[in-house]
Design a protein around this motif. Structure first.
Motif, PDB file in Angstrom:
ATOM      1  N   LEU A  23       0.835  -1.195   0.000  1.00 59.31           N
ATOM      2  CA  LEU A  23       0.000   0.000   0.000  1.00 59.31           C
ATOM      3  C   LEU A  23       0.873   1.250   0.000  1.00 59.31           C
ATOM      4  N   GLU A  24       2.008   1.200   0.658  1.00 58.00           N
ATOM      5  CA  GLU A  24       2.928   2.336   0.699  1.00 58.00           C
ATOM      6  C   GLU A  24       3.391   2.709  -0.711  1.00 58.00           C
ATOM      7  N   LYS A  25       3.623   1.739  -1.558  1.00 61.27           N
ATOM      8  CA  LYS A  25       4.086   1.998  -2.925  1.00 61.27           C
ATOM      9  C   LYS A  25       2.964   2.482  -3.836  1.00 61.27           C
ATOM     10  N   VAL A  26       1.722   2.169  -3.488  1.00 61.92           N
ATOM     11  CA  VAL A  26       0.585   2.566  -4.318  1.00 61.92           C
ATOM     12  C   VAL A  26       0.245   4.033  -4.099  1.00 61.92           C
ATOM     13  N   VAL A  27       0.408   4.522  -2.901  1.00 59.44           N
ATOM     14  CA  VAL A  27       0.073   5.904  -2.570  1.00 59.44           C
ATOM     15  C   VAL A  27       1.066   6.838  -3.256  1.00 59.44           C
ATOM     16  N   TYR A  28       0.551   7.840  -3.964  1.00 62.04           N
ATOM     17  CA  TYR A  28       1.402   8.792  -4.679  1.00 62.04           C
ATOM     18  C   TYR A  28       2.112   9.714  -3.697  1.00 62.04           C
ATOM     19  N   ARG A  29       3.423   9.812  -3.840  1.00 66.81           N
ATOM     20  CA  ARG A  29       4.223  10.741  -3.056  1.00 66.81           C
ATOM     21  C   ARG A  29       5.070  11.543  -4.031  1.00 66.81           C
ATOM     22  N   PRO A  30       4.881  12.850  -4.109  1.00 62.43           N
ATOM     23  CA  PRO A  30       5.620  13.645  -5.092  1.00 62.43           C
ATOM     24  C   PRO A  30       7.097  13.768  -4.723  1.00 62.43           C
ATOM     25  N   ASP A  31       7.927  13.972  -5.729  1.00 62.18           N
ATOM     26  CA  ASP A  31       9.340  14.249  -5.497  1.00 62.18           C
ATOM     27  C   ASP A  31       9.455  15.662  -4.937  1.00 62.18           C
ATOM     28  N   ILE A  32      10.312  15.816  -3.935  1.00 62.25           N
ATOM     29  CA  ILE A  32      10.513  17.121  -3.317  1.00 62.25           C
ATOM     30  C   ILE A  32      11.958  17.531  -3.548  1.00 62.25           C
ATOM     31  N   ASN A  33      12.157  18.600  -4.301  1.00 58.97           N
ATOM     32  CA  ASN A  33      13.484  19.141  -4.574  1.00 58.97           C
ATOM     33  C   ASN A  33      13.585  20.512  -3.919  1.00 58.97           C
ATOM     34  N   GLN A  34      14.663  20.720  -3.174  1.00 57.32           N
ATOM     35  CA  GLN A  34      14.845  21.995  -2.480  1.00 57.32           C
ATOM     36  C   GLN A  34      16.263  22.489  -2.688  1.00 57.32           C
ATOM     37  N   GLY A  35      16.411  23.787  -2.833  1.00 58.13           N
ATOM     38  CA  GLY A  35      17.735  24.381  -2.903  1.00 58.13           C
ATOM     39  C   GLY A  35      18.152  24.750  -4.303  1.00 58.13           C
ATOM     40  N   ASN A  36      19.467  24.819  -4.497  1.00 57.28           N
ATOM     41  CA  ASN A  36      20.069  25.211  -5.761  1.00 57.28           C
ATOM     42  C   ASN A  36      20.468  23.970  -6.553  1.00 57.28           C
ATOM     43  N   TYR A  37      19.760  23.709  -7.653  1.00 52.88           N
ATOM     44  CA  TYR A  37      20.209  22.619  -8.518  1.00 52.88           C
ATOM     45  C   TYR A  37      21.380  23.140  -9.333  1.00 52.88           C
ATOM     46  N   LEU A  38      22.506  22.451  -9.270  1.00 51.71           N
ATOM     47  CA  LEU A  38      23.693  22.857 -10.006  1.00 51.71           C
ATOM     48  C   LEU A  38      24.031  21.787 -11.031  1.00 51.71           C
ATOM     49  N   PRO A  81      13.079  11.852  -3.457  1.00 48.15           N
ATOM     50  CA  PRO A  81      12.141  11.178  -4.359  1.00 48.15           C
ATOM     51  C   PRO A  81      11.004  10.544  -3.563  1.00 48.15           C
ATOM     52  N   GLY A  82       9.875  10.358  -4.209  1.00 52.55           N
ATOM     53  CA  GLY A  82       8.673   9.862  -3.543  1.00 52.55           C
ATOM     54  C   GLY A  82       8.866   8.615  -2.713  1.00 52.55           C
ATOM     55  N   HIS A  83       9.507   7.589  -3.261  1.00 55.62           N
ATOM     56  CA  HIS A  83       9.658   6.326  -2.542  1.00 55.62           C
ATOM     57  C   HIS A  83      11.114   5.881  -2.495  1.00 55.62           C
ATOM     58  N   ALA A  84      12.054   6.793  -2.516  1.00 45.92           N
ATOM     59  CA  ALA A  84      13.476   6.449  -2.471  1.00 45.92           C
ATOM     60  C   ALA A  84      14.154   7.245  -1.352  1.00 45.92           C
TER      61      ALA A  84
END
Length: 114
Positions: A23-38, A81-84
């Motif tokens: 069930l944990e893998k079925v639920v959508y979890r968005p990727d969260i990126n914060q800061g300065n991508y270089l 990442p959502g599930h990583a």
């Protein structure tokens, strides 16, 4: 009759315990990126002897500056990442009193940080 009840109870128990992880893998979890991508190509352009203006032109505004002075810049990029596992990239730039880059410290991505 008792055998059917025990079998049904065992099936329900297996479904409940196995269902938690799937069930944990079925639920959508968005990727969260914060800061300065270089981009690696942009980081490769940075070298000692550059001024603060030149560095800011290539990399943009730093995420943080040294609170006890303005000679250290921190570029931090945190990705969840959502599930990583979480990874973080930190680039630390140190300038001298003439605003010239003297040290470049690029810490690799660390997995599993919270």
């Amino acid at each position: 009759m008792r055998c059917k009840t025990l079998t049904a109870a065992a099936v329900v128990l297996v479904m409940l315990t196995a269902g938690c992880s799937t069930l944990e893998k079925v639920v959508y979890r968005p990727d969260i990126n914060q800061g300065n991508y270089l981009a690696p190509a942009d980081v490769a352009k940075i070298h000692t002897g550059m001024t603060k203006q030149q560095v800011a032109y290539i990399l943009g505004t730093p995420m943080m500056q040294d609170p006890f002075g303005n000679n250290t810049w921190f570029y931090v990029f945190r990705q969840e990442p959502g599930h990583a596992s979480v990874s973080q990239q930190t680039l630390t730039l140190t300038f001298d009193s003439n605003n010239v880059l003297t040290n470049l410290d690029n810490k690799p991505k660390l997995d599993g940080q919270k």
